[in-house]
Enzyme design. Structure first.
Site, PDB file in Angstrom:
ATOM      1  N   HIS A   1      64.944  45.553  28.598  1.00 54.46           N
ATOM      2  CA  HIS A   1      64.148  45.025  27.326  1.00 54.46           C
ATOM      3  C   HIS A   1      64.991  43.925  26.654  1.00 54.46           C
ATOM      4  O   HIS A   1      64.734  43.762  25.513  1.00 54.46           O
ATOM      5  CB  HIS A   1      63.770  46.025  26.712  1.00 54.46           C
ATOM      6  CG  HIS A   1      62.784  47.013  27.262  1.00 54.46           C
ATOM      7  ND1 HIS A   1      62.223  48.054  27.045  1.00 54.46           N
ATOM      8  CD2 HIS A   1      61.939  46.544  28.497  1.00 54.46           C
ATOM      9  CE1 HIS A   1      61.331  48.606  27.704  1.00 54.46           C
ATOM     10  NE2 HIS A   1      61.123  47.692  28.631  1.00 54.46           N
TER      11      HIS A   1
ATOM     12  N   CYS B   1      63.196  25.735  23.666  1.00 56.62           N
ATOM     13  CA  CYS B   1      64.031  25.126  25.089  1.00 56.62           C
ATOM     14  C   CYS B   1      64.862  26.450  25.972  1.00 56.62           C
ATOM     15  O   CYS B   1      65.079  26.134  26.776  1.00 56.62           O
ATOM     16  CB  CYS B   1      64.982  24.244  24.641  1.00 56.62           C
ATOM     17  SG  CYS B   1      66.548  24.670  23.674  1.00 56.62           S
TER      18      CYS B   1
ATOM     19  N   GLN C   1      66.844  50.528  28.493  1.00 55.08           N
ATOM     20  CA  GLN C   1      65.506  50.062  27.645  1.00 55.08           C
ATOM     21  C   GLN C   1      65.978  49.583  26.383  1.00 55.08           C
ATOM     22  O   GLN C   1      65.274  49.012  25.687  1.00 55.08           O
ATOM     23  CB  GLN C   1      64.431  50.875  27.814  1.00 55.08           C
ATOM     24  CG  GLN C   1      63.798  51.230  29.070  1.00 55.08           C
ATOM     25  CD  GLN C   1      62.691  52.431  28.840  1.00 55.08           C
ATOM     26  OE1 GLN C   1      61.613  52.244  28.345  1.00 55.08           O
ATOM     27  NE2 GLN C   1      63.179  53.503  29.350  1.00 55.08           N
TER      28      GLN C   1
ATOM     29  N   ASN D   1      66.185  65.574  28.182  1.00 59.82           N
ATOM     30  CA  ASN D   1      65.421  65.200  26.968  1.00 59.82           C
ATOM     31  C   ASN D   1      64.889  66.396  26.297  1.00 59.82           C
ATOM     32  O   ASN D   1      64.248  67.287  27.161  1.00 59.82           O
ATOM     33  CB  ASN D   1      63.881  64.426  27.404  1.00 59.82           C
ATOM     34  CG  ASN D   1      63.211  63.600  26.141  1.00 59.82           C
ATOM     35  OD1 ASN D   1      63.055  64.070  25.144  1.00 59.82           O
ATOM     36  ND2 ASN D   1      62.496  62.513  26.611  1.00 59.82           N
ATOM     37  N   PRO D   2      65.182  66.421  24.955  1.00 60.76           N
ATOM     38  CA  PRO D   2      64.527  67.838  24.395  1.00 60.76           C
ATOM     39  C   PRO D   2      62.877  68.008  24.337  1.00 60.76           C
ATOM     40  O   PRO D   2      62.438  69.010  23.984  1.00 60.76           O
ATOM     41  CB  PRO D   2      65.021  67.385  22.842  1.00 60.76           C
ATOM     42  CG  PRO D   2      65.821  66.382  22.584  1.00 60.76           C
ATOM     43  CD  PRO D   2      65.495  65.544  23.963  1.00 60.76           C
ATOM     44  N   GLU D   3      62.265  66.984  24.543  1.00 59.70           N
ATOM     45  CA  GLU D   3      60.873  66.994  24.531  1.00 59.70           C
ATOM     46  C   GLU D   3      60.374  66.674  26.061  1.00 59.70           C
ATOM     47  O   GLU D   3      61.004  65.996  26.818  1.00 59.70           O
ATOM     48  CB  GLU D   3      60.344  65.991  23.827  1.00 59.70           C
ATOM     49  CG  GLU D   3      60.732  66.071  22.219  1.00 59.70           C
ATOM     50  CD  GLU D   3      60.145  67.331  21.621  1.00 59.70           C
ATOM     51  OE1 GLU D   3      60.859  67.879  20.684  1.00 59.70           O
ATOM     52  OE2 GLU D   3      59.032  67.670  22.067  1.00 59.70           O
TER      53      GLU D   3
ATOM     54  N   GLY E   1      67.023  60.462  27.446  1.00 60.19           N
ATOM     55  CA  GLY E   1      66.398  59.776  26.205  1.00 60.19           C
ATOM     56  C   GLY E   1      65.373  58.700  26.316  1.00 60.19           C
ATOM     57  O   GLY E   1      65.173  57.726  25.485  1.00 60.19           O
TER      58      GLY E   1
ATOM     59  N   CYS F   1      66.970  21.372  19.105  1.00 56.07           N
ATOM     60  CA  CYS F   1      65.589  20.828  19.494  1.00 56.07           C
ATOM     61  C   CYS F   1      64.572  21.088  18.653  1.00 56.07           C
ATOM     62  O   CYS F   1      63.490  20.629  18.667  1.00 56.07           O
ATOM     63  CB  CYS F   1      65.363  21.319  21.035  1.00 56.07           C
ATOM     64  SG  CYS F   1      64.381  22.755  20.874  1.00 56.07           S
TER      65      CYS F   1
HETATM   66  N1  APR Z   1      68.669  63.113  23.365  1.00 55.26           N
HETATM   67  C1  APR Z   1      67.869  62.829  24.473  1.00 55.26           C
HETATM   68  N2  APR Z   1      66.658  62.586  24.077  1.00 55.26           N
HETATM   69  C2  APR Z   1      66.363  62.231  23.015  1.00 55.26           C
HETATM   70  C3  APR Z   1      67.273  62.430  21.828  1.00 55.26           C
HETATM   71  C4  APR Z   1      68.448  62.981  22.106  1.00 55.26           C
HETATM   72  N3  APR Z   1      69.163  63.375  21.194  1.00 55.26           N
HETATM   73  N4  APR Z   1      66.539  62.318  20.554  1.00 55.26           N
HETATM   74  C5  APR Z   1      65.125  62.050  21.114  1.00 55.26           C
HETATM   75  N5  APR Z   1      65.140  61.739  22.510  1.00 55.26           N
HETATM   76  C6  APR Z   1      64.138  61.388  23.311  1.00 55.26           C
HETATM   77  C7  APR Z   1      62.547  61.730  22.696  1.00 55.26           C
HETATM   78  O1  APR Z   1      62.411  62.987  22.929  1.00 55.26           O
HETATM   79  C8  APR Z   1      61.950  60.741  23.381  1.00 55.26           C
HETATM   80  O2  APR Z   1      61.171  61.058  24.468  1.00 55.26           O
HETATM   81  O3  APR Z   1      64.052  60.049  23.305  1.00 55.26           O
HETATM   82  C9  APR Z   1      62.807  59.665  23.623  1.00 55.26           C
HETATM   83  C10 APR Z   1      62.614  58.221  23.211  1.00 55.26           C
HETATM   84  O4  APR Z   1      61.262  57.767  23.125  1.00 55.26           O
HETATM   85  P1  APR Z   1      61.025  56.457  22.670  1.00 55.26           P
HETATM   86  O5  APR Z   1      61.470  56.258  21.335  1.00 55.26           O
HETATM   87  O6  APR Z   1      59.749  56.037  23.091  1.00 55.26           O
HETATM   88  O7  APR Z   1      62.136  55.536  23.398  1.00 55.26           O
HETATM   89  P2  APR Z   1      62.120  54.625  24.569  1.00 55.26           P
HETATM   90  O8  APR Z   1      61.528  55.570  25.705  1.00 55.26           O
HETATM   91  O9  APR Z   1      63.329  53.724  25.032  1.00 55.26           O
HETATM   92  O10 APR Z   1      60.868  53.393  24.404  1.00 55.26           O
HETATM   93  C11 APR Z   1      60.708  52.517  25.467  1.00 55.26           C
HETATM   94  O11 APR Z   1      59.164  51.091  24.226  1.00 55.26           O
HETATM   95  O12 APR Z   1      58.758  50.857  22.402  1.00 55.26           O
HETATM   96  C12 APR Z   1      59.149  50.180  23.457  1.00 55.26           C
HETATM   97  O13 APR Z   1      60.802  48.521  24.013  1.00 55.26           O
HETATM   98  C13 APR Z   1      60.688  49.685  23.404  1.00 55.26           C
HETATM   99  O14 APR Z   1      62.544  50.084  24.802  1.00 55.26           O
HETATM  100  C14 APR Z   1      61.423  50.620  24.108  1.00 55.26           C
HETATM  101  C15 APR Z   1      60.454  51.324  25.182  1.00 55.26           C
END
Ligand code: APR
Length: 235
Positions: A102, A113, A84, A201-203, A175, A138
């Site tokens: 994306h 165009c 993404q 993902n840490p969260e 991530g 264009c």
């Molecule tokens: N390692 C792994 N995950 C991580 C780290 C890390 N070091 N640091 C942050 N994160 C996680 C966060 O916990 C979060 O869940 O990465 C995620 C980032 O989430 P977003 O900021 O929402 O990014 P993303 O999921 O790519 O967003 C999706 O939304 O805003 C639109 O087009 C935009 O492509 C983007 C899409």
């Protein structure tokens, strides 16, 4: 195997994730407003300035151990990367099959165009609130080839991504907050197909409860040693 990556995989390269609080000039910018087709129609010079700044910032950062691990996996497996992210850090780390659902900050096109723009991208040593976008022959304005809220995803990248998830023997979702569809639906498709899904993902995210395994650590910490752990993780 297929990796579904979001902004979090680039966080340890120093690239703020999309939902991080932006600091400095852009703290007051609403990312949803400035990365929307409507925002572009109303203030193309502001939107252009923001993307130009992000384009130049992305050129200044480097892939981290997570990007490098994904690229190294190609020595052991058939790896597809669905991202993404609009940065080019997967490619710069050496990944050879990267699908930008994306779009990319490193591609530009005419808003009228739709032809690809290969002209000069102005330098931007410092962020600015407003920069007039270049013009196409264009007469149309040049825009970043990224997908804004309310716009369709690129057909080719999307179809390649669906095929990569359907054909995967393992999906690693790393991530991503797993809240933006249709991209967030890809790991869910793997779960529905009975394909093992590992979330890094840490969260917690909405994917966490259905993923086969959730690793609550950062991408650069987990990915370098992940392949060796697969037998234990998936047994
Ligand atoms: N390692 C792994 N995950 C991580 C780290 C890390 N070091 N640091 C942050 N994160 C996680 C966060 O916990 C979060 O869940 O990465 C995620 C980032 O989430 P977003 O900021 O929402 O990014 P993303 O999921 O790519 O967003 C999706 O939304 O805003 C639109 O087009 C935009 O492509 C983007 C899409």
């Amino acid at each position: 195997m297929t990796v579904c990556s979001g902004a979090g995989i680039s966080a340890e390269s120093g690239v703020p994730t999309f939902r991080d609080v932006e600091t400095g000039l852009w703290a007051k910018v609403d990312p949803y407003e400035i990365s929307s087709a409507e925002g572009w129609r109303e203030h193309p010079e502001r939107v252009w300035a923001w993307y130009l700044w992000r384009h130049h910032m992305m050129r200044a950062v480097a892939p981290n151990n997570a990007h490098r691990a994904v690229a190294a996996w190609e020595d052991y497996a058939d790896v597809h990367v669905v991202t993404q992210n609009v940065d080019n850090l997967h490619e710069r780390a050496g990944s050879s099959r990267v699908y930008h659902v994306h779009g990319s900050l490193f591609d530009f096109r005419c808003d009228e165009c739709q032809s690809a723009y290969a002209g000069e991208i102005p330098a931007m040593p410092e962020p600015a609130e407003s920069v007039t976008p270049p013009q196409c022959e264009c007469g149309g304005l040049i825009r970043p080839d990224v997908v804004w809220f309310g716009e369709a995803l690129p057909d080719d990248a999307w179809q390649q991504s669906v095929d990569a998830v359907v054909g995967a023997d393992l999906v690693v979702a790393v991530g991503t907050s797993s809240v933006v569809y249709p991209a967030a639906g890809l790991p869910e498709l793997a779960v529905a197909n009975g394909t093992p899904v590992i979330e890094v993902n840490p969260e917690p995210t909405p994917l966490s409860t259905s993923a086969t395994v959730t690793l609550r650590e950062s991408a650069a910490t987990v990915l370098p040693g992940l392949l060796q752990r697969l037998p234990a993780l998936l047994s």
